[in-house]
Design a protein around this motif. Sequence first.
Motif, PDB file in Angstrom:
ATOM      1  N   ASN A   1       0.823  -1.217   0.000  1.00 33.86           N
ATOM      2  CA  ASN A   1       0.000   0.000   0.000  1.00 33.86           C
ATOM      3  C   ASN A   1       0.852   1.261   0.000  1.00 33.86           C
ATOM      4  O   ASN A   1       0.563   2.231   0.687  1.00 33.86           O
ATOM      5  CB  ASN A   1      -0.959   0.021   1.203  1.00 33.86           C
ATOM      6  CG  ASN A   1      -1.961  -1.101   1.166  1.00 33.86           C
ATOM      7  OD1 ASN A   1      -2.532  -1.390   0.120  1.00 33.86           O
ATOM      8  ND2 ASN A   1      -2.158  -1.746   2.289  1.00 33.86           N
ATOM      9  N   CYS A   2       1.920   1.230  -0.788  1.00 33.69           N
ATOM     10  CA  CYS A   2       2.897   2.316  -0.794  1.00 33.69           C
ATOM     11  C   CYS A   2       2.307   3.661  -1.218  1.00 33.69           C
ATOM     12  O   CYS A   2       2.722   4.699  -0.708  1.00 33.69           O
ATOM     13  CB  CYS A   2       4.069   1.970  -1.719  1.00 33.69           C
ATOM     14  SG  CYS A   2       5.003   0.517  -1.211  1.00 33.69           S
TER      15      CYS A   2
ATOM     16  N   LYS B   1       0.551   5.729   1.815  1.00 36.72           N
ATOM     17  CA  LYS B   1       1.223   5.941   3.094  1.00 36.72           C
ATOM     18  C   LYS B   1       1.791   7.343   3.284  1.00 36.72           C
ATOM     19  O   LYS B   1       2.187   7.688   4.386  1.00 36.72           O
ATOM     20  CB  LYS B   1       2.376   4.943   3.252  1.00 36.72           C
ATOM     21  CG  LYS B   1       1.928   3.520   3.480  1.00 36.72           C
ATOM     22  CD  LYS B   1       3.116   2.636   3.715  1.00 36.72           C
ATOM     23  CE  LYS B   1       2.716   1.224   4.057  1.00 36.72           C
ATOM     24  NZ  LYS B   1       3.891   0.385   4.293  1.00 36.72           N
TER      25      LYS B   1
ATOM     26  N   LEU C   1       7.081   5.660   5.431  1.00 37.81           N
ATOM     27  CA  LEU C   1       6.786   4.980   4.168  1.00 37.81           C
ATOM     28  C   LEU C   1       7.560   3.673   4.082  1.00 37.81           C
ATOM     29  O   LEU C   1       7.036   2.649   3.685  1.00 37.81           O
ATOM     30  CB  LEU C   1       7.124   5.874   2.980  1.00 37.81           C
ATOM     31  CG  LEU C   1       7.009   5.273   1.583  1.00 37.81           C
ATOM     32  CD1 LEU C   1       5.549   5.050   1.226  1.00 37.81           C
ATOM     33  CD2 LEU C   1       7.665   6.181   0.561  1.00 37.81           C
TER      34      LEU C   1
ATOM     35  N   CYS D   1       9.146   0.545   0.032  1.00 40.55           N
ATOM     36  CA  CYS D   1       8.237   1.374  -0.770  1.00 40.55           C
ATOM     37  C   CYS D   1       9.009   2.486  -1.469  1.00 40.55           C
ATOM     38  O   CYS D   1       8.781   2.753  -2.651  1.00 40.55           O
ATOM     39  CB  CYS D   1       7.143   1.974   0.106  1.00 40.55           C
ATOM     40  SG  CYS D   1       5.835   0.820   0.570  1.00 40.55           S
TER      41      CYS D   1
END
Length: 116
Positions: free
Chosen positions: A34-35, A38, A68, A72
């Motif tokens: 889910n980069c 964030k 993060l 990511c």
Amino acid sequence: MASLNVYSVLVVLFLTCGAVMAMKENDQIIKENNCETKMGLPYVLEAFTSIFKTGSISNKCCDELVVLGKVCHSALVKRTLENPIFNDLNPTTIIAKSIQTWNNCLALIDSPSPST
């Protein structure tokens, strides 16, 4: 002569498949972690400018970048470099700036704040 052409085609196919696999790998990392959700957009833009152009990065943006995470951060930088818009950039230079930005932010976050 025909074997040279076959060899050339195989090399091109191998390199193309490697690039496509790397692209899918970065996209998969970004999706699984889910980069893209964030970090707030202002901080994304600040970090992008620091890495892909010239500029500094604020302490708050460093906080966001470290949250993060390195996985990511690296995947997003590599995916950005895959975009044809950035063909004129030197990937080695961008990766070096990316690592430098990460290390500077990590050191800033890890260093104790001075007592007042």
